[in-house]
Design a protein around this motif. Structure first.
Motif, short mmCIF file in Angstrom:
data_model
loop_
_atom_site.label_atom_id
_atom_site.label_comp_id
_atom_site.label_asym_id
_atom_site.label_seq_id
_atom_site.Cartn_x
_atom_site.Cartn_y
_atom_site.Cartn_z
N LYS A 196 -21.82 64.70 9.58
CA LYS A 196 -21.56 63.26 9.51
C LYS A 196 -21.00 62.98 8.13
N TRP A 197 -20.01 62.10 8.07
CA TRP A 197 -19.47 61.76 6.76
C TRP A 197 -20.06 60.43 6.29
N GLN A 198 -20.30 60.35 4.98
CA GLN A 198 -20.60 59.05 4.40
C GLN A 198 -19.28 58.33 4.22
N VAL A 199 -19.24 57.05 4.45
CA VAL A 199 -17.98 56.31 4.35
C VAL A 199 -18.13 55.15 3.38
N CYS A 200 -17.10 54.97 2.54
CA CYS A 200 -17.18 53.87 1.59
C CYS A 200 -16.44 52.64 2.14
N ALA A 201 -16.63 51.52 1.46
CA ALA A 201 -15.93 50.29 1.85
C ALA A 201 -14.44 50.48 1.62
N PRO A 202 -13.58 49.72 2.33
CA PRO A 202 -12.14 49.92 2.20
C PRO A 202 -11.64 49.76 0.76
N SER A 203 -10.77 50.68 0.34
CA SER A 203 -10.15 50.57 -0.98
C SER A 203 -8.77 51.23 -0.93
N LEU A 204 -8.02 51.07 -2.02
CA LEU A 204 -6.66 51.61 -2.06
C LEU A 204 -6.66 53.09 -2.41
N LEU A 205 -5.56 53.76 -2.08
CA LEU A 205 -5.46 55.20 -2.33
C LEU A 205 -5.56 55.54 -3.81
N ARG A 206 -5.02 54.65 -4.68
CA ARG A 206 -4.99 55.03 -6.10
C ARG A 206 -6.26 54.65 -6.85
N ILE A 212 3.89 48.20 -2.00
CA ILE A 212 3.42 48.97 -0.85
C ILE A 212 1.89 48.90 -0.72
N GLU A 213 1.19 48.71 -1.84
CA GLU A 213 -0.28 48.66 -1.77
C GLU A 213 -0.72 47.39 -1.05
N ARG A 214 -0.04 46.31 -1.40
CA ARG A 214 -0.36 45.04 -0.77
C ARG A 214 -0.04 45.12 0.73
N TYR A 215 1.07 45.78 1.04
CA TYR A 215 1.49 45.94 2.44
C TYR A 215 0.46 46.73 3.24
N CYS A 216 0.02 47.86 2.66
CA CYS A 216 -0.98 48.69 3.35
C CYS A 216 -2.26 47.92 3.62
N ARG A 217 -2.67 47.17 2.60
CA ARG A 217 -3.92 46.42 2.74
C ARG A 217 -3.77 45.38 3.84
N ALA A 244 -14.30 52.83 13.95
CA ALA A 244 -14.20 51.71 13.01
C ALA A 244 -13.75 52.19 11.64
N THR A 245 -13.75 53.52 11.43
CA THR A 245 -13.44 54.03 10.09
C THR A 245 -12.15 54.82 10.09
N GLY A 246 -11.28 54.48 9.15
CA GLY A 246 -10.02 55.22 9.06
C GLY A 246 -9.20 54.67 7.92
N VAL A 247 -7.98 55.18 7.81
CA VAL A 247 -7.14 54.75 6.71
C VAL A 247 -5.71 54.57 7.22
N LEU A 248 -5.03 53.60 6.64
CA LEU A 248 -3.62 53.37 6.98
C LEU A 248 -2.78 53.82 5.80
N LEU A 249 -1.90 54.79 6.04
CA LEU A 249 -1.00 55.28 4.99
C LEU A 249 0.34 54.59 5.17
N GLY A 250 0.87 54.01 4.11
CA GLY A 250 2.16 53.32 4.21
C GLY A 250 3.21 54.02 3.35
N ILE A 251 4.40 54.16 3.89
CA ILE A 251 5.50 54.76 3.12
C ILE A 251 6.69 53.80 3.17
N HIS A 256 4.69 55.16 -1.86
CA HIS A 256 3.69 55.27 -0.78
C HIS A 256 2.33 54.81 -1.29
N SER A 257 1.47 54.47 -0.35
CA SER A 257 0.10 54.13 -0.72
C SER A 257 -0.75 54.24 0.54
N GLY A 258 -2.02 53.88 0.41
CA GLY A 258 -2.89 53.89 1.58
C GLY A 258 -4.02 52.92 1.34
N TYR A 259 -4.59 52.41 2.43
CA TYR A 259 -5.73 51.51 2.28
C TYR A 259 -6.66 51.75 3.45
N GLY A 260 -7.96 51.83 3.17
CA GLY A 260 -8.91 52.01 4.27
C GLY A 260 -10.21 52.59 3.77
#
Length: 348
Positions: free
Chosen positions: A103-113, A144-149, A166-173, A180-184
């Protein structure tokens, strides 16, 4: 000129009005700019937008495949997606699904950087998805960070996007600005891995390379490597050099018989064809029969024939050991260049 200034011209703040999405891409046109439209369609010809998306997803899959034990991943599953998913901008779905070994521990959504992740919520998961989103930014909106979020929050709350957990991440290019960035949500170890991997993918991905080449051509900034000269009586000696060279002849792939119908019209009926691949140095000939059933229920057969040929050439190259793979492929008809370029992305 229009293409060079397009991020400044083609934007919501300049043209107030209805935005139209360009066919087969995720680019929005904010006004009628015919020259720009032609340039962009030219750049993304032969389904390049979709191919870039597939190629990036495959690269990310491979990254996770190499890190199964380190991240405690049970399996990496590449989801079957709709072919139009990459440019459907109002809803989305997962491209990759990871199953946890424990099982993975999951954190609250945040940006890739962002470097700090808080795992204090006690949330855990066994399924984790990744969604790869492409976009074409403009001068006003290429954050792109704002877009991903924004996209992550949109897609995880709307009714049309179905994510497997319910848990995952969206990568935007952003293909226009090459950022590029990601948020999730993140689980331990996945963020630094993706930060490194995405930097590398953005540089080395073959589909993005094709896009950059085409943009350079469109802007007439030719790259240092010249395009290959056509074969002529002066340079045919190069065929017999140490390199493995293939001739691809697609003239016999789509063959038809012509017969008169009852009304006196002429109609065509496909018959078995063959793709010929010839190696001038060794005299080796590959012959692949293209059965009639390939054309059943298909439209625009002569165009399909070109793509079918490219697909068969790629399949043939994959089936050969590396030392027998060709370094150069010469086509007998100009129309084969685009389909082959797209299919041979994995063989630069």
């Amino acid at each position: 000129f229009t293409l060079w200034w397009s991020p400044t011209i083609n934007r919501a703040n300049v043209y107030v009005g209805f935005q139209v999405q360009l066919d087969l891409t995720g680019i929005f046109m904010h006004g009628k700019i015919p020259t720009l439209k032609i340039s962009l369609i030219q750049i993304f010809r032969a389904h390049l937008w979709q191919k870039i998306h597939e190629s990036l997803v495959m690269d990310v899959c491979q990254v996770f495949d190499c890190e199964l034990d380190a991240l405690e991943i049970e399996t990496v599953q590449k989801e079957t997606i709709h072919p139009r998913k990459s440019y459907k901008m109002n809803s989305s779905c997962a491209d990759i699904l990871l199953f946890a070994a424990y099982k993975w521990q999951v954190c609250a959504p945040s940006l890739l950087r962002e470097t700090h992740e808080a795992y204090d919520g006690g949330a855990t998961t066994t399924k984790y998805w990744l969604d790869v989103q492409l976009r074409w930014g403009d001068y006003d909106s290429h954050d792109i960070e704002r877009y991903c979020r924004a996209k992550f929050l949109d897609y995880t709350t709307d009714q049309m996007s179905l994510y497997p957990s319910a848990t995952g991440v969206l990568l935007g290019i952003d293909l226009a600005y090459n950022v590029h960035s990601g948020y999730g949500h993140w689980f331990p170890g996945v963020k630094p891995l993706l930060q490194r991997a995405m930097r590398k993918i953005m540089k080395a991905n073959p589909a993005l390379y094709v896009l950059r080449e085409r943009i350079r051509k469109g802007l007439q900034l030719y790259s240092s490597e010249p395009t290959e000269p056509y074969l002529s009586s002066s340079n045919y000696g190069e065929l017999f050099s140490q390199q493995t060279i293939w001739f691809v002849d697609d003239t016999q792939v789509y063959r038809v018989t012509i017969h008169k119908t009852f009304e006196g019209n002429l109609t065509t009926k496909p018959i078995n064809g063959a793709m010929l691949v010839f190696n001038p140095r060794s005299g080796q000939l590959f012959l692949k029969i293209i059965h009639v059933s390939v054309w059943a229920g298909q439209k625009r057969l002569s165009q399909l024939a070109k793509w079918k040929t490219a697909e068969e050439v790629a399949a043939l190259i994959r089936s050969l050991p590396t030392e027998e793979q060709p370094q150069q492929v010469i086509v007998t008809r100009k129309g084969m260049l685009d389909p082959l370029e797209v299919h041979l992305l994995d063989f630069p």
